[in-house]
Motif scaffolding. Structure first.
Motif, PDB file in Angstrom:
ATOM      1  N   LEU A   1     -21.378 145.403 -28.586  1.00  0.00           N
ATOM      2  CA  LEU A   1     -22.147 145.470 -29.657  1.00  0.00           C
ATOM      3  C   LEU A   1     -22.631 145.232 -31.360  1.00  0.00           C
ATOM      4  N   GLU A   2     -23.475 145.725 -32.385  1.00  0.00           N
ATOM      5  CA  GLU A   2     -23.345 144.471 -33.623  1.00  0.00           C
ATOM      6  C   GLU A   2     -24.175 145.793 -34.562  1.00  0.00           C
ATOM      7  N   PHE A   3     -22.766 146.226 -34.830  1.00  0.00           N
ATOM      8  CA  PHE A   3     -22.857 147.264 -36.355  1.00  0.00           C
ATOM      9  C   PHE A   3     -23.715 147.284 -37.141  1.00  0.00           C
ATOM     10  N   THR A   4     -25.222 145.992 -36.834  1.00  0.00           N
ATOM     11  CA  THR A   4     -25.846 146.134 -38.324  1.00  0.00           C
ATOM     12  C   THR A   4     -26.890 146.646 -37.746  1.00  0.00           C
TER      13      THR A   4
ATOM     14  N   GLU B   1     -22.135 155.544 -41.814  1.00  0.00           N
ATOM     15  CA  GLU B   1     -22.605 154.762 -41.344  1.00  0.00           C
ATOM     16  C   GLU B   1     -24.023 155.552 -40.874  1.00  0.00           C
TER      17      GLU B   1
ATOM     18  N   HIS C   1     -26.294 154.302 -44.274  1.00  0.00           N
ATOM     19  CA  HIS C   1     -26.696 152.753 -43.518  1.00  0.00           C
ATOM     20  C   HIS C   1     -27.644 152.943 -42.304  1.00  0.00           C
TER      21      HIS C   1
ATOM     22  N   PHE D   1     -24.250 157.027 -34.689  1.00  0.00           N
ATOM     23  CA  PHE D   1     -23.852 158.030 -35.927  1.00  0.00           C
ATOM     24  C   PHE D   1     -24.608 159.098 -36.474  1.00  0.00           C
TER      25      PHE D   1
ATOM     26  N   THR E   1     -27.968 150.675 -32.555  1.00  0.00           N
ATOM     27  CA  THR E   1     -26.335 151.510 -32.784  1.00  0.00           C
ATOM     28  C   THR E   1     -25.912 152.273 -33.593  1.00  0.00           C
ATOM     29  N   LEU E   2     -26.559 152.194 -34.745  1.00  0.00           N
ATOM     30  CA  LEU E   2     -26.287 153.346 -35.728  1.00  0.00           C
ATOM     31  C   LEU E   2     -26.925 154.258 -35.445  1.00  0.00           C
TER      32      LEU E   2
ATOM     33  N   LEU F   1     -23.639 153.207 -27.698  1.00  0.00           N
ATOM     34  CA  LEU F   1     -22.075 152.572 -28.553  1.00  0.00           C
ATOM     35  C   LEU F   1     -21.965 152.039 -26.724  1.00  0.00           C
TER      36      LEU F   1
END
Ligand SMILES: Nc1ncnc2c1ncn2[C@@H]1O[C@H](COP(=O)(O)OP(=O)(O)OP(=O)(O)O)[C@@H](O)[C@H]1O
Ligand SMILES: [Mg+2]
Lengths: 271, 494
Positions: free
Chosen positions: B454-457, B217, B220, B465, B461-462, B450
């Motif tokens: 949430l939208e893990f894109t 992540e 990313h 990580f 959010t990222l 977090l």
């Protein structure tokens, strides 16, 4: 001290022995560990400038008696001492006595060499530093050198004084510990089986050292080796099951003891 | 038959197997037990392992693979227009089918009759049974659900049969294998060894898994925000974008968070180290056994308090107290009763975290101090040193490397602490040096990023990580260094 010739040493000792004053004396000393009594009414005199050997089977109370002489027993929680022990004329169990000062006068060398994890120099300087025996660097150097000289270690370590004391060999470590005790100029030095962790050569060196130290100090030594007791001591005390069985001149003790138990113990060891 | 019943069956067979194995071993031994290589219990264990282990492995394998096999078979028979739809849509359709299938099991036979005729009432019927559907089911779904149920049932029966057969087979095989010469003990112990190995590798593998997923992540994230902007950025302003809008205009500077983390951790250590160390010295060197037996557990209770409770304490007691007392002080000095300490501030968080850390410092240091050999103490006391001289000049120097290690470990706890900071220091990411003002830490921002939709894109959010992996690296380094020091120190006495 090394400078003195053998005969000179003997002469000095001769003179001191004749008016052989009592340095320490124990009267009716009893020691308890909790409920258990480890020593029963021990009466023992320690003469000045004399090596007194304490012998006896394991668990008979030799170490216990030795530790009463500089109150190291105080560090054991359950331990209690009754009776009277004099150092010169002071009762060392008097509540007014300063234990710290007492231990400066009655030093101790332990069974296992226990140098501090510091340099050789700092190991020796430790005692003088806490007792304020020296101020300047030069004074410390002087004490360190003379103590190491007396312990016969100077020539071996004079080039590596800043290296850790724990890096020495076992025999050297033990002599370092003796030098450390000598550095605070005690009057009495207690040694609890000082050679039990050493090989014969290191043992011989320590014994020789004890022999020399006798001119300036009063020495009490616990040993399991009859030969060692015979070699280094002038007086011997035999303990058995918490009782003092016999106290005598070493020569007499090993040739013609008064007590049957002493005889058995010595014979048992030799035969 | 459900999975747990099968499991019970297998275990029951296992117990029987154990008893049989032991019995048989006893019988083989005859009058002299020493005829056997191992004691009868080991033969029992040997048979039990043969009876249960293969069956359990089979069960595990089956229950992992069967659902996907069934799913692909059901999906294979979807009508052509559904198969043409995108994968995500197909997943939704299949999800609905599983719901229907689950609901159909709850229906009475009479209900099922009506169902078969009319697909439209399915939704109302099922929701009456407590199985809500997302939309009206399509006609092809009912037979598909039926098929799904049928396949699942069959698979369950097969699995039960296979498991029981495997268990019995293992039992019989192992029973026949028992001979006096059989080294049952060694074999049983090998299985035990395997189990131990498995347990410890699970811990290690999980760690690796966690790191890998975080790394994934995080890379990313770094593909969207350049690494130097993250690591050297001095402004933290992620600007929450609404889910789906895809805005990434925020600034993700790590420095203010890192500064807050280190500052609060530093203040905490400032409180915890002297107090913890002194109490350790007291416990190890001065306390009588009675006091020690009573006070040491008491001190360690502090370590068991959940950190959120410390957070309450900070929020409701320490924070307001500091604020009020600062108002009093400034009133006395300047006549103006304005508080110069905020209720949420670095000092509040640091102080409370310090209290939390005291038991760690003290119990770790206590262990290290008591490990200093008694001979060193005696040596020093025998030279006429007092107790405190002994502590100062011999024991502490000897224990120092170990204590430093212990402190580093404590520091890594301080760095990872979250709840106290959220409640006591606030969430404002600021860069400043005044300990009386709020600041925030890496952990708090991870939680912040977090929670909510949430939208893990999105980088918003990222970034969590990336923060997580930074924190992980930080504490890992601290711990490794601490372990290294502690180990080196141990060798000193061995
Ligand atoms: N710390 C202690 N706590 C309780 N009992 C002790 C303690 N130290 C010694 N004892 C007991 O006191 C008795 C005498 O012990 P001591 O150590 O004086 O014997 P020792 O003659 O020195 O023996 P060794 O030759 O084996 O060193 C023994 O029975 C021993 O079990
Ligand atoms: Mg002894």
């Amino acid at each position: 001290m090394n400078m003195l010739t053998e005969t000179a040493v003997e002469k000095v000792l001769e003179r001191k022995m004749t008016n052989s004053a009592l340095k320490m004396s124990g009267t009716d000393v009893c020691v308890f560990y909790g409920e258990k009594q480890a020593l029963h009414n021990v009466n023992l005199n320690i003469r000045e400038n004399t090596v007194t050997a304490l012998i006896g089977p394991s668990g008979c109370g030799k170490s216990t008696f030795l530790r009463t002489l500089n109150r190291m027993n105080d560090t054991i929680d359950s331990c209690r001492v009754t009776g009277k022990i004099l150092l010169d004329t002071d009762d060392i169990y008097d509540p007014n006595i300063d234990v710290v000062e007492l231990r400066a006068r009655v030093g101790m060398v332990f069974q296992k060499p226990n140098p501090f994890p510091k340099s050789i120099y700092e190991n020796i300087a430790y005692g003088p530093r806490i007792h304020g025996l020296a101020r300047t660097r030069a004074e410390f150097d002087e004490i360190v050198e003379s103590s190491l000289q007396r312990a016969g270690l100077w020539n071996e370590v004079k080039d590596r004084l800043q290296e850790p004391g724990t890096g020495l060999s076992g025999g050297q470590q033990q002599r370092l510990c003796i030098a450390r005790a000598v550095a605070v100029s005690p009057e009495v030095i207690l040694m609890d089986e000082p050679c039990s962790a050493l090989d014969p050569i290191a043992t011989a060196k320590v014994e020789e050292l004890i022999h020399e130290l006798r001119a300036n100090f009063t020495i009490v030594i616990v040993t399991h080796s009859m030969q060692q007791a015979a070699r280094v001591s002038q007086r011997t005390a035999m303990f058995h099951m918490g009782y003092l069985v016999e106290e005598n001149d070493t020569d007499k003790m090993f040739t013609n003891p008064d007590d049957q138990r002493t005889q058995d113990y010595i014979m048992g060891r030799f035969g | 038959m459900s999975g747990s019943v099968v499991l019970l069956c297998v275990l029951a067979i296992g117990i029987v197997a154990f008893l049989l194995g032991r019995l048989r071993a006893n019988a083989l031994a005859g009058p002299k037990l020493s005829n056997l290589h191992s004691r009868p219990v080991y033969y029992g264990g040997f048979v039990a392992i043969w009876a249960t282990l293969p069956a359990l492995l089979l069960l595990a394998f089956w229950s992992i693979t069967a659902p996907s096999v069934i799913q692909s078979s059901v999906r294979g028979s979807f009508p052509a227009e559904v198969l043409a739809a995108p994968q995500a849509e197909q997943n939704l359709e299949f999800g609905m089918i599983t719901s229907i299938a689950r609901g159909m099991k709850l229906l009475s036979p009479a209900d099922a009759e009506t169902l078969a005729g009319d697909a439209a009432t399915v939704r109302t019927l099922l929701s009456a049974k407590g199985v809500p559907l997302a939309g009206d089911p399509k006609p092809y779904m009912l037979p598909a659900a039926d098929e799904l149920n049928r396949l699942t049932d069959r698979s369950n029966w097969l699995m039960t049969g296979a498991a029981v057969l495997a268990a019995l087979g293992g039992l019989v095989y192992a029973l026949r294998a028992i001979q006096p010469k059989l080294r049952a003990r060694n074999r049983v112990e090998r299985v035990v060894l395997g189990a131990l190995l498995g347990a410890s590798s699970i811990a290690i593998l999980t760690t690796i898994g966690i790191v890998a997923s975080m790394l994934g992540e995080a890379t990313h994230f770094f593909s969207m925000v350049p690494a130097h902007e993250f690591f050297f950025g001095t402004v933290w302003d992620p600007r929450f974008a609404a889910a789906g809008s895809g805005g990434s205009e925020g600034q993700f500077g790590l420095i203010p968070l890192l500064a807050g983390t280190l500052y609060i951790g530093f203040v905490a250590m400032l409180f915890a180290v002297p107090i913890g160390l002194f109490s350790a010295i007291y416990m190890a060197e001065y306390a009588s056994p009675r006091v020690r037996a009573f006070a040491k557990p008491l001190l360690e209770i502090l370590a068991g308090i959940p950190t959120i409770v410390y957070g309450f304490f900070a929020l409701t007691t320490v924070g307001p107290f500091l604020r009020d007392i600062s108002a009093q002080i400034s009133g006395l000095v300047t006549g103006d009763y304005a508080n110069f300490i905020q209720a949420q501030s670095v000092i509040t968080a640091g102080f409370v975290m310090g209290i939390m850390l005291i038991p760690y410092v003290s119990s770790l240091s206590d262990d290290i101090i008591t490990a200093v050999p008694r001979a060193l103490r005696d040596g020093s006391l025998g030279l006429g040193a007092t107790r405190s001289e002994t502590v100062k000049r011999v024991i502490l120097p000897a224990a120092l490397p170990g204590i430093v290690g212990a402190l580093l470990m404590t520091a890594s706890r301080a760095v990872g602490e979250t709840m106290i900071v959220v409640l006591a220091a606030g969430v404002a990411a600021r860069m400043q040096l005044n300990p009386f003002e709020p600041m925030t830490t890496v952990t708090v921002k991870i939680v912040n990023q977090l929670t909510g939709d949430l939208e893990f894109t999105s980088p918003q959010t990222l970034v969590a990580f990336a923060l997580g992996i930074t924190l992980f690296a930080l504490t890992l380094c601290l711990n490794i260094y601490a372990l290294y020091i502690v180990r080196k120190y141990r060798e000193q006495y061995e």
